[in-house]
Design an enzyme around this catalytic site. Structure first.
Site, short mmCIF file in Angstrom:
data_model
loop_
_atom_site.label_atom_id
_atom_site.label_comp_id
_atom_site.label_asym_id
_atom_site.label_seq_id
_atom_site.Cartn_x
_atom_site.Cartn_y
_atom_site.Cartn_z
N ASN A 66 3.34 -17.21 -9.77
CA ASN A 66 3.54 -18.28 -8.78
C ASN A 66 3.33 -19.67 -9.38
O ASN A 66 3.09 -20.63 -8.66
CB ASN A 66 2.63 -18.05 -7.56
CG ASN A 66 1.16 -17.94 -7.93
OD1 ASN A 66 0.78 -18.26 -9.05
ND2 ASN A 66 0.33 -17.48 -7.01
N HIS A 92 -4.78 -22.95 1.60
CA HIS A 92 -4.34 -22.51 0.27
C HIS A 92 -3.02 -21.74 0.39
O HIS A 92 -3.00 -20.55 0.71
CB HIS A 92 -5.42 -21.62 -0.33
CG HIS A 92 -5.27 -21.37 -1.80
ND1 HIS A 92 -6.29 -20.91 -2.58
CD2 HIS A 92 -4.22 -21.52 -2.63
CE1 HIS A 92 -5.88 -20.78 -3.83
NE2 HIS A 92 -4.60 -21.13 -3.88
N GLN A 131 -13.38 -20.56 0.77
CA GLN A 131 -12.14 -20.27 1.49
C GLN A 131 -12.31 -19.00 2.30
O GLN A 131 -12.78 -18.01 1.73
CB GLN A 131 -10.97 -20.14 0.50
CG GLN A 131 -10.63 -21.47 -0.13
CD GLN A 131 -9.34 -21.45 -0.94
OE1 GLN A 131 -8.94 -22.46 -1.46
NE2 GLN A 131 -8.69 -20.32 -1.06
N ARG A 136 -8.50 -25.61 -8.18
CA ARG A 136 -9.59 -25.00 -7.41
C ARG A 136 -10.43 -26.10 -6.77
O ARG A 136 -10.75 -27.10 -7.41
CB ARG A 136 -10.48 -24.13 -8.31
CG ARG A 136 -9.87 -22.79 -8.69
CD ARG A 136 -9.61 -21.87 -7.49
NE ARG A 136 -8.97 -20.61 -7.86
CZ ARG A 136 -7.67 -20.36 -7.76
NH1 ARG A 136 -6.83 -21.27 -7.27
NH2 ARG A 136 -7.18 -19.18 -8.09
P1 NDP Z 1 -2.90 -21.74 -17.59
O1 NDP Z 1 -3.96 -20.89 -18.18
O2 NDP Z 1 -1.50 -21.56 -18.03
O3 NDP Z 1 -3.27 -23.28 -17.82
C1 NDP Z 1 -4.54 -23.79 -17.70
C2 NDP Z 1 -4.66 -24.91 -18.69
O4 NDP Z 1 -5.92 -25.52 -18.51
C3 NDP Z 1 -4.58 -24.43 -20.13
O5 NDP Z 1 -3.51 -25.08 -20.76
C4 NDP Z 1 -5.91 -24.87 -20.73
O6 NDP Z 1 -5.68 -25.57 -21.90
C5 NDP Z 1 -6.41 -25.90 -19.77
N1 NDP Z 1 -7.84 -26.00 -19.74
C6 NDP Z 1 -8.78 -25.03 -19.77
N2 NDP Z 1 -10.01 -25.56 -19.73
C7 NDP Z 1 -9.83 -26.88 -19.70
C8 NDP Z 1 -10.72 -27.98 -19.68
N3 NDP Z 1 -12.03 -27.79 -19.69
N4 NDP Z 1 -10.20 -29.22 -19.65
C9 NDP Z 1 -8.89 -29.40 -19.67
N5 NDP Z 1 -7.98 -28.41 -19.69
C10 NDP Z 1 -8.47 -27.17 -19.72
O7 NDP Z 1 -3.02 -21.58 -16.04
P2 NDP Z 1 -1.96 -21.95 -14.91
O8 NDP Z 1 -1.29 -23.23 -15.25
O9 NDP Z 1 -1.10 -20.77 -14.58
O10 NDP Z 1 -2.92 -22.15 -13.67
C11 NDP Z 1 -3.91 -23.17 -13.70
C12 NDP Z 1 -4.85 -22.99 -12.53
O11 NDP Z 1 -4.14 -23.23 -11.33
C13 NDP Z 1 -5.40 -21.57 -12.36
O12 NDP Z 1 -6.55 -21.37 -13.15
C14 NDP Z 1 -5.73 -21.53 -10.91
O13 NDP Z 1 -7.05 -22.02 -10.72
C15 NDP Z 1 -4.76 -22.51 -10.29
N6 NDP Z 1 -3.72 -21.85 -9.48
C16 NDP Z 1 -3.60 -22.22 -8.16
C17 NDP Z 1 -2.67 -21.64 -7.35
C18 NDP Z 1 -2.49 -22.08 -5.93
O14 NDP Z 1 -1.91 -21.34 -5.15
N7 NDP Z 1 -2.95 -23.25 -5.57
C19 NDP Z 1 -1.80 -20.53 -7.84
C20 NDP Z 1 -1.93 -20.31 -9.26
C21 NDP Z 1 -2.89 -20.92 -10.02
P3 NDP Z 1 -6.10 -25.12 -23.36
O15 NDP Z 1 -5.01 -24.21 -23.80
O16 NDP Z 1 -6.11 -26.41 -24.11
O17 NDP Z 1 -7.43 -24.44 -23.24
#
Ligand code: NDP
Length: 386
Positions: free
Chosen positions: A148, A334, A315, A286
């Site tokens: 998603n 959400h 939630q 989140r």
């Molecule tokens: P990904 O794992 O693809 O991306 C998360 C990114 O966050 C990575 O590129 C990672 O970068 C970066 N990251 C991790 N830790 C940190 C930090 N401390 N500071 C900055 N960047 C950081 O996940 P998605 O993009 O698929 O999803 C992201 C989030 O979105 C999920 O964890 C979830 O919480 C949320 N989500 C919400 C949904 C909704 O319905 N609202 C649905 C799906 C997801 P790096 O590689 O540099 O570590």
């Protein structure tokens, strides 16, 4: 025979099934990074486009599970020690939960779930599971990575425009029979030329950057690792090595990093004070990434011109949660990752993971968060255990 305990959000108040607005959804075969969408052996227990994320939808799993001799318990009653979830957890082999309506798998609950082997997230984001406790108990945690991501990216773009253009209050004027254009436009700007930055440029964050590029905004990002130089060049990205640096530089800030202990509460009074007066903050990652009351204070003082997203803590949010009534916001329950299109993919992915689990086949590494007592697959790149 295994017991599968599935926690889903309640049915529509108008009953199930709903009357659908469209007859079908587009067929998507691959994600932007080339990975295939879920490929269960099937058959699928639903028609793509149906509402399967709620209790009566059962993620379309009942026929598959019962035909293989397994028991399926589906409930939305998830909170409190006498909840249906708690009662069935003690002898469940598999738990399926969704970030939209999370059954919080705390360390205490995990300790009681003596038979639990698989905690499956129908969607993305397994922070409702105590990952450290899961690892210690040898529980595999898996989710449907990418299922998603584009659903959420589209929601982010919608919220950026809705806030900057002042769409929601103006729409309300029209609904209420008004025509005061001055009121509608006194907080309405063009996005063109603004600085947009995302903290976390993974699947969703990068998809948002790509979608905003044609709006002629200046694009920024912060992540723990840099994107490939060709992606930075293609999108004209400015990289910031700290979130603080990005916050100071941007008019619109998007949170797209996972929630784990060191990102919790990252957006507090101190961080928000660094922003340009009148910045917009979008959070579909989140709710607990932000200090709840600091966000309210920033909106009330005008430090933030707007806040939007769909994620809260806890939630479902209590009816008196201040984000429901704070000014200049575009909050929804959400929902961004649970469009009917997204549901079709994460429900198919859930079936694929269950098939692998029951047949003793490996689960795709991109779906794994915890396995073999430690972070694994996607989880090893995205999460930290402390
Ligand atoms: P990904 O794992 O693809 O991306 C998360 C990114 O966050 C990575 O590129 C990672 O970068 C970066 N990251 C991790 N830790 C940190 C930090 N401390 N500071 C900055 N960047 C950081 O996940 P998605 O993009 O698929 O999803 C992201 C989030 O979105 C999920 O964890 C979830 O919480 C949320 N989500 C919400 C949904 C909704 O319905 N609202 C649905 C799906 C997801 P790096 O590689 O540099 O570590």
């Amino acid at each position: 025979m295994a017991k599968v305990l599935c926690v889903l959000y309640p049915d529509p108040v108008t009953g199930y099934p709903p009357k659908y607005a469209r007859d079908d959804i587009p067929v998507i075969a691959r994600y932007p990074n080339g990975e295939t969408v879920p490929t269960p052996k099937g058959p699928l227990g639903f028609r793509p486009g149906e509402l399967v994320g709620c209790v009566s939808g059962e993620l379309g799993l009942r026929a598959y599970l019962e035909s293989h001799g397994h028991e399926l318990v589906v409930t939305s009653d998830k909170d409190g020690a006498d909840s249906t979830f708690d009662r069935h957890l003690v002898d469940a082999d598999v738990v399926i939960s969704q970030p939209f309506w999370p059954a919080y798998l705390t360390a205490e609950r995990i300790a009681k779930a003596r038979k639990l082997k698989l905690a499956l997230t129908a969607g993305i984001g397994s922070d409702h599971v105590d990952l450290k406790a899961a690892a210690e108990h040898g529980i595999t945690v898996a989710e449907e990575t990418f299922s998603n991501s584009i659903s959420v990216a589209e929601h982010v773009v919608m919220m950026v425009l809705a806030l900057v253009r002042n769409h929601l209050p103006a729409h309300q004027y029209a609904v209420n029979g008004g025509w005061n254009i001055a009121d509608c436009v006194s907080r309405s700007y063009d996005l063109e030329g603004m600085h947009f930055g995302t903290i976390g440029a993974g699947r969703i964050g990068l998809a948002v950057l790509r979608r905003l590029k044609p709006f002629d905004v200046k694009l920024h990002y912060h992540g723990r690792h840099r994107l490939a130089p060709e992606i930075e060049a293609e999108l004209g990205l400015t990289y910031h090595d700290t979130p603080q640096s990005l916050v100071k530089a941007c008019d619109v800030i998007n949170l797209q990093m996972p929630l784990y202990p060191s990102t919790e509460g990252m957006f507090d009074d101190k961080m928000l004070a660094l922003a340009r007066r009148g910045a917009y903050l979008i959070n579909t990652a989140r709710g607990a990434l932000c200090d709840r009351d600091a966000v309210v204070r920033a909106l009330q003082s005008g430090q933030l011109a707007g806040y939007a997203g769909d994620v809260w803590f806890p939630q479902p949010a209590p009816v008196d949660h201040p984000w429901r009534t704070m000014p200049n916001q575009g909050m929804t329950p959400h929902m961004s990752g649970s469009s009917l299109s997204g549901q079709a993919r994460y429900a198919a992915g859930t079936l694929e993971i269950l098939e692998c689990f029951f047949e003793g086949r490996p689960i795709r590494p991109e779906y794994l968060i915890v396995d073999g007592g430690n972070l694994a697959g996607t989880g090893a790149g995205s999460y930290q255990l402390s």
